[in-house]
Design a protein around this motif. Structure first.
Motif, short mmCIF file in Angstrom:
data_model
loop_
_atom_site.label_atom_id
_atom_site.label_comp_id
_atom_site.label_asym_id
_atom_site.label_seq_id
_atom_site.Cartn_x
_atom_site.Cartn_y
_atom_site.Cartn_z
N ASN A 1 -3.81 12.33 7.05
CA ASN A 1 -3.39 13.35 6.09
C ASN A 1 -3.27 12.74 4.69
O ASN A 1 -3.52 11.55 4.49
N ASN A 2 -2.87 13.57 3.74
CA ASN A 2 -2.81 13.16 2.34
C ASN A 2 -1.91 11.94 2.13
O ASN A 2 -2.21 11.06 1.32
N SER A 3 -0.79 11.88 2.85
CA SER A 3 0.13 10.75 2.69
C SER A 3 -0.52 9.43 3.12
O SER A 3 -0.35 8.40 2.47
N HIS A 4 -1.29 9.46 4.21
CA HIS A 4 -2.01 8.26 4.64
C HIS A 4 -2.99 7.81 3.55
O HIS A 4 -3.10 6.62 3.24
N HIS A 5 -3.69 8.78 2.96
CA HIS A 5 -4.68 8.45 1.92
C HIS A 5 -4.03 7.95 0.64
O HIS A 5 -4.59 7.08 -0.03
N GLU A 6 -2.86 8.49 0.31
CA GLU A 6 -2.14 8.01 -0.88
C GLU A 6 -1.74 6.54 -0.71
O GLU A 6 -1.87 5.74 -1.63
N ILE A 7 -1.25 6.19 0.48
CA ILE A 7 -0.86 4.80 0.73
C ILE A 7 -2.08 3.89 0.68
O ILE A 7 -2.03 2.79 0.13
N ALA A 8 -3.20 4.34 1.22
CA ALA A 8 -4.44 3.55 1.16
C ALA A 8 -4.88 3.34 -0.30
O ALA A 8 -5.33 2.26 -0.67
N ALA A 9 -4.71 4.36 -1.12
CA ALA A 9 -5.08 4.24 -2.55
C ALA A 9 -4.16 3.25 -3.26
O ALA A 9 -4.62 2.47 -4.11
N ILE A 10 -2.88 3.25 -2.92
CA ILE A 10 -1.94 2.30 -3.52
C ILE A 10 -2.33 0.88 -3.11
O ILE A 10 -2.31 -0.04 -3.93
N GLU A 11 -2.73 0.69 -1.85
CA GLU A 11 -3.17 -0.65 -1.42
C GLU A 11 -4.38 -1.11 -2.23
O GLU A 11 -4.45 -2.27 -2.64
N LYS A 12 -5.33 -0.23 -2.48
CA LYS A 12 -6.52 -0.61 -3.26
C LYS A 12 -6.13 -1.04 -4.66
O LYS A 12 -6.71 -1.96 -5.22
#
Length: 142
Positions: free
Chosen positions: A93-104
């Motif tokens: 979901n969106n929260s998983h993708h937000e965390i992945a973007a922060i990691e990048k």
């Protein structure tokens, strides 16, 4: 502004401040069952949670033990494989993708600690992850 918008704005500001410090620290995020609820995976302690309801016939404090497994291995395997299938069919979901973007953005200064065994963080692209309760990608026969 929505609550989500305010939280995103605050998180962005915190990341900017720490990112620009002379002595930069690591960013560590901690997630639990709530982050995967939007993906259709029940939480453990919510109103319909697994640890609240238990199984059809048993409370989790008895069902989740090795002694129960020794007495009822087929029932435990059926439940475990049902959950494995549920995790495999769930979508990030969106929260998983937000965390992945922060990691990048943060790269090697980022770490995620999760209690989740559903693999959704990895499927969203997160790499620096500590799965403190293990995972459901691998099942080992006792």
């Amino acid at each position: 502004m929505t609550y989500e918008g305010i939280m995103k704005e605050q998180l962005t500001e915190i990341i900017k401040q720490v990112y620009n410090k002379k002595n930069r620290n690591l960013f560590t995020f901690l997630t639990g069952a709530g982050i995967s609820a939007e993906s259709g995976i029940p939480t453990y302690r919510g109103i319909d949670g697994i640890w609240v309801k238990g199984t059809k016939f048993h409370k989790p404090e008895e069902f989740g033990t090795f002694a129960y497994f020794k007495e009822n291995p087929e029932e435990v395997w059926q439940y475990s494989l049902f959950r494995k299938k549920m995790f495999e069919s769930a979508q990030t979901n969106n929260s998983h993708h937000e965390i992945a973007a922060i990691e990048k953005l943060l790269q090697d200064r980022f770490h995620l600690i999760t209690q989740n065994i559903d693999n959704l963080h990895r499927r969203s692209g997160v790499e620096r992850i500590f799965e403190i309760h293990g995972n459901n990608r691998e099942i080992k026969c006792s």
